[in-house]
Design a protein around this motif. Structure first.
Motif, PDB file in Angstrom:
ATOM      1  N   ASN A   1       0.851  -1.190   0.000  1.00 56.94           N
ATOM      2  CA  ASN A   1       0.000   0.000   0.000  1.00 56.94           C
ATOM      3  C   ASN A   1       0.887   1.240   0.000  1.00 56.94           C
ATOM      4  O   ASN A   1       1.585   1.515   0.970  1.00 56.94           O
ATOM      5  CB  ASN A   1      -0.892  -0.010   1.244  1.00 56.94           C
TER       6      ASN A   1
ATOM      7  N   THR B   1      -4.891  11.190   4.065  1.00 58.61           N
ATOM      8  CA  THR B   1      -4.671   9.749   3.905  1.00 58.61           C
ATOM      9  C   THR B   1      -3.969   9.126   5.106  1.00 58.61           C
ATOM     10  O   THR B   1      -4.128   7.938   5.372  1.00 58.61           O
ATOM     11  CB  THR B   1      -3.838   9.462   2.644  1.00 58.61           C
TER      12      THR B   1
ATOM     13  N   THR C   1      -6.314   5.784   5.051  1.00 54.31           N
ATOM     14  CA  THR C   1      -6.037   4.351   5.154  1.00 54.31           C
ATOM     15  C   THR C   1      -5.058   3.975   6.254  1.00 54.31           C
ATOM     16  O   THR C   1      -4.876   2.788   6.522  1.00 54.31           O
ATOM     17  CB  THR C   1      -5.462   3.818   3.825  1.00 54.31           C
TER      18      THR C   1
ATOM     19  N   VAL D   1      -9.161   0.785   9.548  1.00 62.18           N
ATOM     20  CA  VAL D   1      -7.986   1.248   8.808  1.00 62.18           C
ATOM     21  C   VAL D   1      -6.755   0.597   9.438  1.00 62.18           C
ATOM     22  O   VAL D   1      -6.762   0.243  10.615  1.00 62.18           O
ATOM     23  CB  VAL D   1      -7.834   2.788   8.840  1.00 62.18           C
TER      24      VAL D   1
END
Length: 509
Positions: free
Chosen positions: A136, A209, A241, A265
């Motif tokens: 990610n 984010t 995230t 998350v």
């Protein structure tokens, strides 16, 4: 894929290989750190006073350098504050990180040109290890926030002074400057409530984010966001995230956070302090945080239940075992020697060495010989909340030695977000979990020395108002989970004129 995303993947691989190199050789790494520290400090005032030039090994060091806390090291630190050079470390420190003290008031922890880069590298490396493991990396293109102290610094005798998070704010890498939130002006606001309101205003329409900070204060930020938009944080920040946190155990907050966010998350746990950046979560799959053995810190460990013995044994990294509660002792390239930071840890893995923070050696309850630690109370309340709709905002525990009637007990002050239908049944669940973990506590209940714990409900924002009343709202301040006396409990009671019994709400308004 953006240039930044591609670069993050490449750099993540490089960092991963470097971490593997030293973590696979823990004992050798620590021996090298130890030798470098002794050599570098041999001509300092502290080094001369403790005959560093004759130290050949750890055994020599342990004989010459006793375990010290801040108060015991303070005579040397005062000389550094007064402008003297070569006292604890060569030259002068670049900064003093100012933290809350105990008997001596504020503490001033030195940060040197050798130690400061490790604070920066650790905060960066944990993110790259996350990228390496999960793949990610899209979040690097969004906005990131760390709820931190003011970066405004004072200066005395050529040394700048401020909160650690405020000092580190001056070293945000250039490639992150455009992504960083909030604005510098907002970061400089001292009043925490005003600051959070301004952060909400600045970030509400941004593509956040990554969000980082102590859970209790991030929770305040999330609550204000949801109040403003009347929707979940995850709907406001659709690409949010990754949550990065440290300072307190996240587990008691997890259910509340997931409710505020509206979804799960990923999270990364950190173990930073003014004295050093000690560990970070290096894997989403493993339990515990990787102890940073190559970051200019030499570690010692003393079994917590032996710490107050006259001459407790001091263990090095190759001698520790899993499942034992240790007091962590450090010697650093900032000039802290045989220094007790006050934290207790437990090893969850030794290949590589990973730890969890179990509490503070001074924060425990042993009014009756039970020696309850933070890890136990946090696990107990988490277990009691399993398979229920109960969620909490904050809690602390104190002994009630002289109740108005009946046997003594542990009193749990809990601020519920969502209350249990049966408070007594919930208290028994916590008590049962405590008895399963701590045989001394169990024996005291069985032997009718203690009665089962009691819960005192705290009104909404009660802990927030308490922290504000003692001047410790926001920043890196946090509630002590445990007290061996009634210091916090008595303060709570004094703030509530009509406090009468265990079913009262504590309200500071």
């Amino acid at each position: 894929m953006s240039l930044k995303s591609n670069a993050s993947k490449v750099f993540a691989r490089i960092i991963y290989k470097k971490v593997q190199a030293w973590s696979s050789k823990p004992v050798e790494t620590q021996k090298k750190i130890f030798s470098e520290l002794i050599k570098q400090a041999s001509t300092t005032k502290f080094g001369i006073d403790h005959d560093f030039k004759s130290i050949k090994n750890f055994e020599d060091f342990a004989k010459r350098v006793p375990i010290r806390d801040y108060e015991a090291l303070k005579p040397y630190i005062d000389r550094v504050i007064n402008g003297e050079k070569d006292i604890l470390w060569k030259g002068k420190p670049l900064y003093f990180a100012k933290t809350s003290g105990t008997t001596s008031g504020a503490k001033y922890i030195p940060l040197t040109k050798e130690s400061l880069p490790y604070h920066i590298d650790a905060a960066r490396n944990c993110i790259f290890l996350y990228i390496q493991e999960t793949g990610n990396y899209d979040f690097v293109n969004g906005k990131m926030i760390f709820l931190q102290g003011s970066p405004i610094l004072e200066e005395k005798n050529g040394i700048k002074i401020g909160r650690l998070s405020g000092i580190v704010a001056h070293y945000v890498p250039s490639y992150l400057q455009k992504n960083r939130m909030p604005s510098w002006e907002t970061n400089c606001i001292d009043d925490w409530e005003t600051k959070v309101d301004k952060i909400v205003e600045e970030t509400y329409t941004e593509d956040m984010t990554v969000i980082s900070g102590i859970p209790s204060w991030v929770q305040m930020y999330f609550e204000k966001l949801t109040q403003k938009g009347n929707i979940k944080v995850g709907e406001i920040f659709k690409n949010f995230t990754l949550f990065i946190y440290g300072g307190v155990n996240y587990e008691p907050y997890r259910a509340k956070f997931e409710n505020l966010i509206g979804r799960k998350v990923d999270s990364i746990e950190l173990f930073p302090a003014s004295e050093g950046f000690f560990a970070y979560q290096d894997s989403q799959k493993a339990h515990g945080m990787l102890l940073l053995l190559n970051h200019g810190i030499f570690y010692e460990f003393i079994k917590a239940d032996e710490f107050y013995n006259e001459n407790p044994r001091r263990y090095t990294i190759g001698e520790v075992q899993m499942g034992i509660n240790y007091v962590m002792i450090i010697s650093t390239n900032a000039g802290l020697w045989g220094y007790n930071i006050g934290d207790t840890v437990e090893f969850t893995c030794i290949k590589p060495y990973r730890v969890i923070v179990t509490g503070r050696i001074k924060h425990f309850i042993s009014a009756f010989g039970e020696h309850v630690i933070a890890k136990e109370v946090e696990h107990a309340i988490k277990k009691a909340m399993e398979d229920t709709n109960v969620s909490i905002n904050e809690f602390t525990v104190a002994p009630q030695i002289t109740p108005k009637e009946g046997l003594p007990y542990h009193e749990w002050f809990i601020e519920f977000q969502s209350e249990p239908e049966d408070l007594d049944a919930f208290a028994l669940k916590i008590d049962s979990a405590m008895r399963e973990q701590n045989m001394y506590y169990n024996d005291l209940i069985i032997g009718k020395v203690l009665q089962p714990l009691k819960i005192t409900k705290v009104a909404k924002d009660g802990f927030h108002n308490y922290m504000k009343s003692i001047g410790k709202l926001g920043g890196q301040n946090k509630i002590a989970r445990l007290g061996n006396d009634r210091t916090i409990a008595d303060k709570l009671e004094k703030e509530v004129p009509h406090y009468e019994n265990k079913t009262d709400f504590l309200d500071f308004n």
